[in-house]
Write a protein that holds these residues in place. Structure first.
Motif, PDB file in Angstrom:
ATOM      1  N   LYS A   1       0.843  -1.203   0.000  1.00  0.00           N
ATOM      2  CA  LYS A   1       0.000   0.000   0.000  1.00  0.00           C
ATOM      3  C   LYS A   1       0.878   1.252   0.000  1.00  0.00           C
ATOM      4  CE  LYS A   1      -4.351  -1.052   2.169  1.00  0.00           C
ATOM      5  NZ  LYS A   1      -4.957  -1.212   3.486  1.00  0.00           N
ATOM      6  N   GLN A   2       1.873   1.236   0.876  1.00  0.00           N
ATOM      7  CA  GLN A   2       2.780   2.376   0.991  1.00  0.00           C
ATOM      8  C   GLN A   2       3.558   2.566  -0.316  1.00  0.00           C
ATOM      9  OE1 GLN A   2       3.164   4.350   3.702  1.00  0.00           O
ATOM     10  NE2 GLN A   2       4.795   5.579   2.799  1.00  0.00           N
ATOM     11  N   PHE A   3       3.994   1.455  -0.868  1.00  0.00           N
ATOM     12  CA  PHE A   3       4.750   1.442  -2.130  1.00  0.00           C
ATOM     13  C   PHE A   3       3.892   2.043  -3.257  1.00  0.00           C
ATOM     14  CE2 PHE A   3       6.877  -0.850  -5.647  1.00  0.00           C
ATOM     15  CZ  PHE A   3       8.202  -0.638  -5.289  1.00  0.00           C
ATOM     16  N   ALA A   4       2.631   1.609  -3.334  1.00  0.00           N
ATOM     17  CA  ALA A   4       1.735   2.094  -4.390  1.00  0.00           C
ATOM     18  C   ALA A   4       1.456   3.585  -4.223  1.00  0.00           C
ATOM     19  CB  ALA A   4       0.424   1.294  -4.359  1.00  0.00           C
ATOM     20  N   LEU A   5       1.223   3.996  -2.976  1.00  0.00           N
ATOM     21  CA  LEU A   5       0.952   5.418  -2.707  1.00  0.00           C
ATOM     22  C   LEU A   5       2.131   6.284  -3.140  1.00  0.00           C
ATOM     23  CD1 LEU A   5      -0.915   7.558  -1.289  1.00  0.00           C
ATOM     24  CD2 LEU A   5       0.477   7.194   0.746  1.00  0.00           C
ATOM     25  N   THR A   6       3.349   5.833  -2.773  1.00  0.00           N
ATOM     26  CA  THR A   6       4.559   6.577  -3.146  1.00  0.00           C
ATOM     27  C   THR A   6       4.667   6.670  -4.668  1.00  0.00           C
ATOM     28  OG1 THR A   6       5.623   5.710  -1.170  1.00  0.00           O
ATOM     29  CG2 THR A   6       7.059   6.701  -2.814  1.00  0.00           C
ATOM     30  N   PHE A   7       4.413   5.541  -5.344  1.00  0.00           N
ATOM     31  CA  PHE A   7       4.536   5.523  -6.805  1.00  0.00           C
ATOM     32  C   PHE A   7       3.507   6.440  -7.469  1.00  0.00           C
ATOM     33  CE2 PHE A   7       7.376   1.819  -7.508  1.00  0.00           C
ATOM     34  CZ  PHE A   7       8.160   2.459  -8.447  1.00  0.00           C
ATOM     35  N   VAL A   8       2.267   6.431  -6.960  1.00  0.00           N
ATOM     36  CA  VAL A   8       1.224   7.266  -7.570  1.00  0.00           C
ATOM     37  C   VAL A   8       1.569   8.747  -7.379  1.00  0.00           C
ATOM     38  CG1 VAL A   8      -1.194   7.958  -7.381  1.00  0.00           C
ATOM     39  CG2 VAL A   8      -0.602   5.539  -7.422  1.00  0.00           C
ATOM     40  N   LEU A   9       1.925   9.125  -6.132  1.00  0.00           N
ATOM     41  CA  LEU A   9       2.241  10.536  -5.868  1.00  0.00           C
ATOM     42  C   LEU A   9       3.445  10.988  -6.694  1.00  0.00           C
ATOM     43  CD1 LEU A   9       1.678  10.813  -2.003  1.00  0.00           C
ATOM     44  CD2 LEU A   9       0.245  11.708  -3.840  1.00  0.00           C
ATOM     45  N   MET A  10       4.513  10.176  -6.684  1.00  0.00           N
ATOM     46  CA  MET A  10       5.719  10.537  -7.428  1.00  0.00           C
ATOM     47  C   MET A  10       5.455  10.500  -8.934  1.00  0.00           C
ATOM     48  SD  MET A  10       7.849  11.370  -5.315  1.00  0.00           S
ATOM     49  CE  MET A  10       7.302  11.512  -3.649  1.00  0.00           C
ATOM     50  N   GLY A  11       4.576   9.588  -9.353  1.00  0.00           N
ATOM     51  CA  GLY A  11       4.228   9.486 -10.769  1.00  0.00           C
ATOM     52  C   GLY A  11       3.539  10.749 -11.253  1.00  0.00           C
ATOM     53  N   ILE A  12       2.607  11.274 -10.430  1.00  0.00           N
ATOM     54  CA  ILE A  12       1.888  12.503 -10.803  1.00  0.00           C
ATOM     55  C   ILE A  12       2.893  13.661 -10.938  1.00  0.00           C
ATOM     56  CG2 ILE A  12       0.235  14.227  -9.959  1.00  0.00           C
ATOM     57  CD1 ILE A  12      -1.319  11.825  -8.690  1.00  0.00           C
ATOM     58  N   VAL A  13       3.802  13.764  -9.939  1.00  0.00           N
ATOM     59  CA  VAL A  13       4.803  14.843  -9.970  1.00  0.00           C
ATOM     60  C   VAL A  13       5.695  14.689 -11.205  1.00  0.00           C
ATOM     61  CG1 VAL A  13       6.808  15.829  -8.773  1.00  0.00           C
ATOM     62  CG2 VAL A  13       4.801  15.096  -7.463  1.00  0.00           C
TER      63      VAL A  13
ATOM     64  N   PHE B   1       8.131  14.270   1.245  1.00  0.00           N
ATOM     65  CA  PHE B   1       9.203  13.335   1.610  1.00  0.00           C
ATOM     66  C   PHE B   1       9.089  12.919   3.080  1.00  0.00           C
ATOM     67  CE2 PHE B   1      13.593  12.482   3.003  1.00  0.00           C
ATOM     68  CZ  PHE B   1      13.910  11.476   2.109  1.00  0.00           C
ATOM     69  N   ILE B   2       8.960  13.913   3.967  1.00  0.00           N
ATOM     70  CA  ILE B   2       8.896  13.606   5.404  1.00  0.00           C
ATOM     71  C   ILE B   2       7.585  12.878   5.716  1.00  0.00           C
ATOM     72  CG2 ILE B   2       8.825  14.631   7.734  1.00  0.00           C
ATOM     73  CD1 ILE B   2      10.623  16.901   6.527  1.00  0.00           C
ATOM     74  N   GLY B   3       6.482  13.309   5.069  1.00  0.00           N
ATOM     75  CA  GLY B   3       5.179  12.680   5.304  1.00  0.00           C
ATOM     76  C   GLY B   3       5.188  11.213   4.941  1.00  0.00           C
ATOM     77  N   LEU B   4       5.730  10.877   3.766  1.00  0.00           N
ATOM     78  CA  LEU B   4       5.769   9.476   3.327  1.00  0.00           C
ATOM     79  C   LEU B   4       6.646   8.646   4.263  1.00  0.00           C
ATOM     80  CD1 LEU B   4       5.984   9.869  -0.553  1.00  0.00           C
ATOM     81  CD2 LEU B   4       4.134   8.803   0.729  1.00  0.00           C
TER      82      LEU B   4
END
Ligand SMILES: [Cu+2]
Length: 268
Positions: free
Chosen positions: A40-52, A97-100
């Motif tokens: 879940k954490q991995f997917a969230l990071t990928f989606v957020l970073m993907g949008i950026v 970064f700190i939030g994730l």
């Protein structure tokens, strides 16, 4: 030229995003208790970073095209930039970064800082150039002494980790080159390294932890499905790093007890 660059940047963006979105090269099926949280954490990071990533690359392509050189272009002017915007995106990046990190830290901290449950299976993992050894403390629940002077890597197993057979607690220690684990029981791991830093990585368990010479690192995890899982060394540890490979066999409690008893019997 501006248009060619725009097309190139957007094409690279499209293809690199496509392979992630289509999960062309993805993690194996998660077979440990923490796997769903880590995924879940991995997917969230990928989606957020993907949008950026996509937004930044689209803007880059557009601006390269918009400010291309034209016959009517005047002389170049240097801009100091926009301080407000710089502060804003630096702050947003820091928050992201700190939030994730804070969100993900609880799963990791649970495996690392909280002790393993009572009744967990103790296993000591030793990494050395270029093999993994797994030690089970036997009926007494105590790991026997090891001595670097007794180490003989070419002999394998007990001799490879330098087990001191004169120590009473070492008599029932079982050392194996394949890791056997009972399913649905927590594993109380102790990680050691003989020579350099290695990293014990089981992608199927979403578990990765460095093994450091001079340290006994404690972690715990729970495999939830029987089967064979690959172990890789995830730390470049020398010329043979590529072949520092092992297997975890997750079996029923009954099969695990049988295997351990058989190994004990072979020692006598
Ligand atoms: Cu290694």
């Amino acid at each position: 030229m501006g248009l060619a660059l725009l097309v190139l940047i957007w094409l690279i963006t499209f293809f690199s995003t496509y392979f992630f979105a289509a999960k062309t090269w993805w993690l194996p099926h998660g077979a440990a208790a923490a796997a769903q949280w880590i995924d879940k954490q991995f997917a969230l990071t990928f989606v957020l970073m993907g949008i950026v990533f996509v937004a930044a690359q689209l803007a880059l392509g557009y601006l390269v095209w918009k400010y291309r050189e034209r016959p009517a272009s005047g002389p170049v002017q240097y801009s100091h930039g926009n301080t407000t915007l710089e502060v804003l995106w630096t702050a947003l990046t820091a928050i992201l970064f700190i939030g994730l990190n804070l969100m993900g830290s609880s799963v990791w901290a649970h495996e690392r800082f909280e002790p393993a449950q009572a009744g967990s299976v103790p296993v000591e993992v030793t990494g050395m150039q270029f093999a993994w050894y797994f030690r089970y403390p036997g009926a007494d629940g105590k790991y026997g002494a090891t001595n670097p002077k007794l180490m003989d890597p070419s002999a394998g197993n007990e001799a490879a980790i330098g087990l001191d057979t004169s120590d009473a607690a070492a008599k029932d220690d079982v050392v194996a080159g394949t890791m056997y684990l009972p399913v649905n029981r927590e594993v109380d791991l102790t990680l050691r390294a003989v020579d350099v830093i290695h990293s014990f990585f089981v992608p199927g368990f979403r578990f990765k932890q460095d093994a450091v010479p001079g340290l006994a690192i404690h972690m715990h995890f729970t495999p939830t499905e029987t089967g064979d899982y690959e172990i890789a060394c995830a730390e470049l540890c020398g010329l043979g790093h590529y072949k520092m490979h092992g297997m975890v066999k997750v079996v029923s409690q009954e099969d695990f007890d049988k295997w351990l008893a058989q190994r004990e019997a072979e020692k006598q």
